[in-house]
Design a protein around this motif. Structure first.
Motif, mmCIF file in Angstrom:
data_model
loop_
_atom_site.group_PDB
_atom_site.id
_atom_site.type_symbol
_atom_site.label_atom_id
_atom_site.label_comp_id
_atom_site.label_asym_id
_atom_site.label_seq_id
_atom_site.Cartn_x
_atom_site.Cartn_y
_atom_site.Cartn_z
ATOM 1 N N PHE A 138 30.333 -49.615 -32.740
ATOM 2 C CA PHE A 138 30.554 -48.306 -33.339
ATOM 3 C C PHE A 138 30.092 -47.169 -32.438
ATOM 4 O O PHE A 138 30.364 -46.001 -32.742
ATOM 5 N N ILE A 167 36.202 -47.038 -38.762
ATOM 6 C CA ILE A 167 35.043 -46.181 -38.504
ATOM 7 C C ILE A 167 35.252 -45.483 -37.170
ATOM 8 O O ILE A 167 35.709 -46.100 -36.199
ATOM 9 N N THR A 169 33.193 -42.690 -34.448
ATOM 10 C CA THR A 169 32.033 -41.910 -34.041
ATOM 11 C C THR A 169 32.515 -40.872 -33.042
ATOM 12 O O THR A 169 33.078 -41.219 -31.996
ATOM 13 N N ILE A 192 29.452 -40.905 -42.919
ATOM 14 C CA ILE A 192 28.234 -41.699 -42.775
ATOM 15 C C ILE A 192 27.103 -40.818 -42.256
ATOM 16 O O ILE A 192 26.006 -40.786 -42.824
ATOM 17 N N ARG A 227 29.678 -39.676 -37.611
ATOM 18 C CA ARG A 227 30.320 -40.972 -37.896
ATOM 19 C C ARG A 227 30.959 -40.941 -39.277
ATOM 20 O O ARG A 227 30.354 -40.473 -40.251
ATOM 21 N N LEU A 229 33.737 -43.076 -42.148
ATOM 22 C CA LEU A 229 34.451 -44.271 -42.595
ATOM 23 C C LEU A 229 35.710 -43.837 -43.324
ATOM 24 O O LEU A 229 35.643 -43.001 -44.236
#
Length: 237
Positions: A138, A167, A169, A192, A227, A229
């Motif tokens: 990630f 996900i 980042t 997140i 980050r 999702l």
């Protein structure tokens, strides 16, 4: 495009001492008739579990369950014979199917565990229960990393539903366009960490946004190391 905003501060919240939990959708003692599910997405629980504590053996059936540790270590044991520890950067899936029992504990005696537990309604009932987990990078910034899909041949975990989990980042001002995978699906975005602008809406840590009636979604980071999702999910169940 239709959007539904779920601010972090409006989630159901219970502090049981050993468990500090937030519910995006109605769950256990939290009930909101306007927040039962988003299409086939039924549960997003954001759980902080104290050292040495956890959920004793309990049953599930006919649900696709995805667990994502954010910090700490999640110890899992189930009736299929699996005894595993899931770390940050790893993701776990279970197809509860015709029925399983399992337990989940913080494997550390003194450090807290934070993880998302996410439930999705399956498209096939009473399948043979199954378990899998794998690791992902990630910290590979600037792209969507697909972690769950319905396709066994994809380089990710798979479940019995037309759902895709990704996900990303991103650093500040990085923008990506997400293409919805299946016609009629919507996307639930869950921040997140950090700040984002998603589909024109400002989102902050643990805010959620349900997006439907569109084919693409623009995601732009408003802070570094942000980050997010994305859960691409059927709107009809």
């Amino acid at each position: 495009m239709k959007t539904d905003l779920y601010r972090a501060s409006t989630r159901g919240h219970f502090d049981h001492g050993w468990l500090d939990t937030y519910h995006t959708f109605s769950f256990a003692n939290y009930y909101n008739p306007d927040r039962i599910h988003f299409g086939a997405l039924r549960v997003i629980n954001d759980d902080v579990v104290a050292g040495g504590e956890g959920f004793g053996t309990h049953p599930h059936d006919n649900m696709e369950i995805v667990s994502i540790p954010l910090y700490g270590e999640l110890e899992h044991e189930d009736s299929m014979g699996h005894t595993e520890v899931i770390h940050p950067g790893e993701v776990q899936v279970m197809s509860a199917g015709s029925g399983i029992t399992h337990s989940e504990y913080n494997s550390s005696k003194d450090k807290p565990l934070n993880f998302f537990q996410i439930w999705v309604f399956p498209k096939i009932q009473n399948v043979k229960p199954r378990y899998d987990q794998r690791s992902f990078d990630f910290d590979d910034k600037g792209r969507f990393i697909q972690i769950v899909s319905p396709n066994r041949e994809d380089d990710n975990l798979w479940v019995y539903q037309d759902v895709w989990f990704s996900i990303a980042t991103l650093d500040k001002d990085t923008e990506l366009e997400y293409q919805i995978k299946k016609k009629g699906n919507g996307v639930f975005a869950m921040v997140i960490e950090g700040d984002f602008i998603v589909a024109g809406t400002e989102l902050h840590r643990r805010d959620g946004l349900g997006i439907s009636e569109t084919e693409t979604v623009k995601v732009r980071a408003a802070s570094d190391n942000a980050r997010i999702l994305l859960i691409d999910v059927p709107m009809k169940i």
